[in-house]
Design an enzyme around this catalytic site. Structure first.
Site, short mmCIF file in Angstrom:
data_model
loop_
_atom_site.label_atom_id
_atom_site.label_comp_id
_atom_site.label_asym_id
_atom_site.label_seq_id
_atom_site.Cartn_x
_atom_site.Cartn_y
_atom_site.Cartn_z
N ARG A 1 106.63 -93.86 107.58
CA ARG A 1 106.74 -93.86 106.12
C ARG A 1 105.44 -94.41 105.54
NH1 ARG A 1 110.59 -99.26 105.34
NH2 ARG A 1 108.86 -100.73 105.29
N GLU B 1 107.15 -100.78 99.25
CA GLU B 1 106.24 -101.53 100.09
C GLU B 1 104.94 -100.77 100.37
OE1 GLU B 1 109.31 -104.43 102.54
OE2 GLU B 1 108.47 -102.69 103.58
N GLU C 1 114.20 -107.74 98.44
CA GLU C 1 114.76 -107.57 99.78
C GLU C 1 114.74 -108.90 100.53
OE1 GLU C 1 113.15 -104.58 102.32
OE2 GLU C 1 113.02 -103.06 100.74
#
Length: 659
Positions: A113, A152, A311
């Site tokens: 990712r 992120e 998170e």
């Protein structure tokens, strides 16, 4: 509903509902369990692109319509993400040029990712098209309180498009190739450039010796990443400008100047995964708590407003060297540390554990067994209950009279320059040693960079401020002249913003402010040390030692060893209405604690609570509507007593008083 209208602290987390679309029983059960745990918000769609668009041009949003409506009907808000962090396989099979190229010039295959190229216009087109579809459909849905842009963000690409854009960026910065050559000192090793087209980004098999170039490429890609982010922000805001935006930050060295990025956001968000119970002391979590607090204080400081803990894990991570479970009591304590440090939320990755792939054993609120009869779920319910009881804290701020300079440009330049030590440089750790000393003195500490204002603080510390950006020396001078106390340390004020050495003795342009001139910096081996006396006590210093000429400063301490015995180790200089202190070495922690205790008193800065440091006890405060909330947190496994108040192991107590 808008985020600012919500009167409660947020409790929830990532809900990757696309993993369970074939299980309506699970979806129904999740809603029940969320309500029981006091969950009032979930983040949707972070990695849902393949579900939104399983084949190019074929879109499916009906499933999201249903879950959004169900959540809203059950009193649960939605933070809606744009899915640019993860791409479906069909996209890269058809458009492989979207993928990032590493510094070794090898392009990524599909997978993982956040590994796309931020220069790639096709990917930008795809992302903005998806963002507009989502915003057009959901920007006015009553459940949506916040946009979560990407996920992120990190990394750097070196493809041809990025090389071309880098040259454009350089030309805008330097205007002429002569200016660039001067700032890069490119006559060294015959590196003189005749044209911007000759310049290429650093590579392990290419250019590694021009530090200004290496720093500029990091700055360029940071700016490029923020430009990519701004495009997404503009796309979703076009359909409802009142929904605020955020993105989840997670690391100081992610390839982006995150302090600069924060200025683009309405709300700062942070992902925090401390390695609890893996420190050097099995009876104390102080060192881990301190690391977490540094990130929290950074987030709180960027806009002077509360941030969101976007998170965290209620139990364990799956990617640490040792993936230990949170011990009983730690989940509540870690949640309270975030709230105490300025968070308006406690959120988790993720709500329900994935059954397969990379994070199938990453902690989650609901495990593979689906049971509510678990320790983790009970812990989450307890946090939800306490957050509800603390709802008056929503929006409460922290006023700091103390700031610590932690500057992205400075840190990247320190990492790149070749001097001092090849390994174990520990630049980050040195800055955090000063942070720890201030925190132990029970004052609130802002984490700022050179681009932020110095006004309003009584004391500013800038450990290893190697690089002075334009205007920094003037800001320091003005701050001290007007009555502030500024603490500078060894290896400061050596280079300009392009890593070009100043033609003077450091610290640049401030020899009169600090009353000294630095000739050289010595480095000792592991295990070697020097000593000095301060206020009648002898302290050790290790690693780095400036050799300075006194130039009007009062020498508070002098080195006792090596050929520079008798030279200044700690100095004090009165300048204007204020004071400049210089710490010429890396001293042990107990010195820093005592030094800052003295300088804080000199500055007239009161502690949050009038107490000497109690081992393992952290103190934070927030203020709201004329009331002060003081958090006393014990990070030891055994009881501690502070100001007559007993704290059991891992306990948090909150003192509430009128200001």
């Amino acid at each position: 509903m808008r985020y600012g209208e919500i009167a409660a602290l947020l409790h929830g987390g990532d809900y990757n509902v696309e993993q369970w679309l074939d299980r309506p029983d699970i979806l129904a059960e999740d809603i029940r369990l969320m309500k029981k745990a006091g969950v009032n918000v979930v983040t949707l769609g972070v990695f849902a692109w393949a579900t939104y668009e399983p084949r190019e041009g074929e879109f499916h949003f009906e499933w999201l319509d249903k879950i959004m409506n169900t959540l809203w009907e059950n009193g649960i808000y939605v933070i809606l993400a744009t899915p640019s962090g993860g791409k479906p396989p069909w996209m890269i099979q058809k458009y492989p040029e979207i993928m990032r190229v590493d510094k070794n010039r090898i392009r990524h295959l599909y997978g993982e990712r956040e590994n796309h190229c931020n220069s790639n216009l096709l990917y930008r087109q795809k992302v903005l098209g998806m963002d507009r579809l989502l915003a057009q459909r959901y920007a006015n849905h009553p459940a949506v309180i916040l946009w979560h842009i990407s996920n992120e963000m990190y990394g750097i690409c070196h493809c041809r498009d990025c090389q071309r854009n880098f040259r454009i960026w350089l030309k805008e910065k330097y205007q002429t190739i002569e200016n660039l050559n001067r700032e890069y000192w490119s006559c060294f090793w015959s590196h003189h450039y005749n044209d911007f087209q000759e310049i290429e980004s650093p590579a392990p098999h290419g250019e590694t010796a021009v530090h200004g170039l290496a720093l500029d490429y990091q700055r360029f890609y940071s700016d490029l990443s923020m430009d990519f982010l701004q495009g997404e922000i503009d796309a979703v805001k076009a359909y409802n400008p009142h929904i605020p935006v955020t993105t989840n930050l997670f690391h100081f060295n992610c390839g982006i100047d995150i302090a600069k990025l924060c200025r683009m956001l309405a709300i700062v968000s942070w992902d925090s995964y401390p390695r609890w119970h893996c420190g050097t002391n099995p009876l104390s979590e102080w060192e881990t708590a301190l690391e977490a607090a540094f990130g929290f204080d950074f987030c709180r400081s960027q806009k002077g407003t509360p941030f969101l803990l976007m998170e965290s894990t209620p139990s364990t991570t799956n990617n640490a060297a040792v993936c230990k479970l949170k011990r009983p009591g730690m989940h509540m304590l870690s949640a309270m540390e975030a709230i105490a440090s300025g968070a308006d939320s406690v959120q988790y990755f993720q709500w329900r554990k994935s059954r397969g792939a990379y994070e199938k054993f990453h902690g989650a609120v609901i495990s593979h067994n689906g049971s509510e009869e678990t320790r983790v779920y009970r812990d989450v319910c307890a946090v939800g209950k306490r957050l509800d009881e603390l709802s008056a804290l929503k929006g409460a701020k922290t006023k700091s009279s103390v700031a610590l300079l932690y500057d992205w440009n400075n840190m990247r330049a320190l990492e790149e320059q070749k001097s001092l030590r090849k390994t174990n440089r520990e630049f980050d750790e040195i800055i955090k040693e000063h942070y720890e000393a201030l925190v132990r003195n029970y004052v609130s500490v802002d984490i700022i960079d050179q681009n932020m204002e110095f006004d309003g603080y009584g004391l500013i510390a800038a450990p290893m401020l190697y690089m002075f950006l334009p205007g920094t020396s003037e800001k320091i001078r003005r701050f001290v002249e007007q009555g502030g106390i500024f603490v500078l340390t060894f290896y400061s004020g050596l280079v300009n913003e392009n890593d070009l050495a100043f033609e003077c003795m450091p610290p640049y342009s401030l020899n009169d402010v600090f009353g000294l001139k630095v000739e050289e910096t010595d480095v000792l081996m592991e295990g070697e040390y020097n000593t000095f006396l301060y206020c009648g006590e002898r302290y050790k210093a290790t690693t780095y030692f400036d050799l300075a000429q006194e130039n009007g400063a009062s020498v508070l301490s002098a080195y006792e060893r090596e050929f520079y015995a008798g030279m200044p180790a700690i100095t004090q200089n009165h300048f204007g209405k204020g004071w400049g202190y210089y710490i010429a070495c890396r001293p042990e922690q107990k010195f820093l604690y005592q030094f800052y205790r003295n300088t804080l008193r000199q500055a007239g800065i009161p502690a949050i609570i009038d107490s000497e440091y109690v081992e393992d006890v952290m103190v934070k405060e927030r203020v709201q509507n004329g009331e002060k909330y003081v958090f006393l947190m014990n990070f030891a496994t055994t009881a501690r007593v502070i100001q007559g108040i007993e704290l059991a192991g891992y306990e948090t107590k909150i003192l509430r008083s009128q200001i």
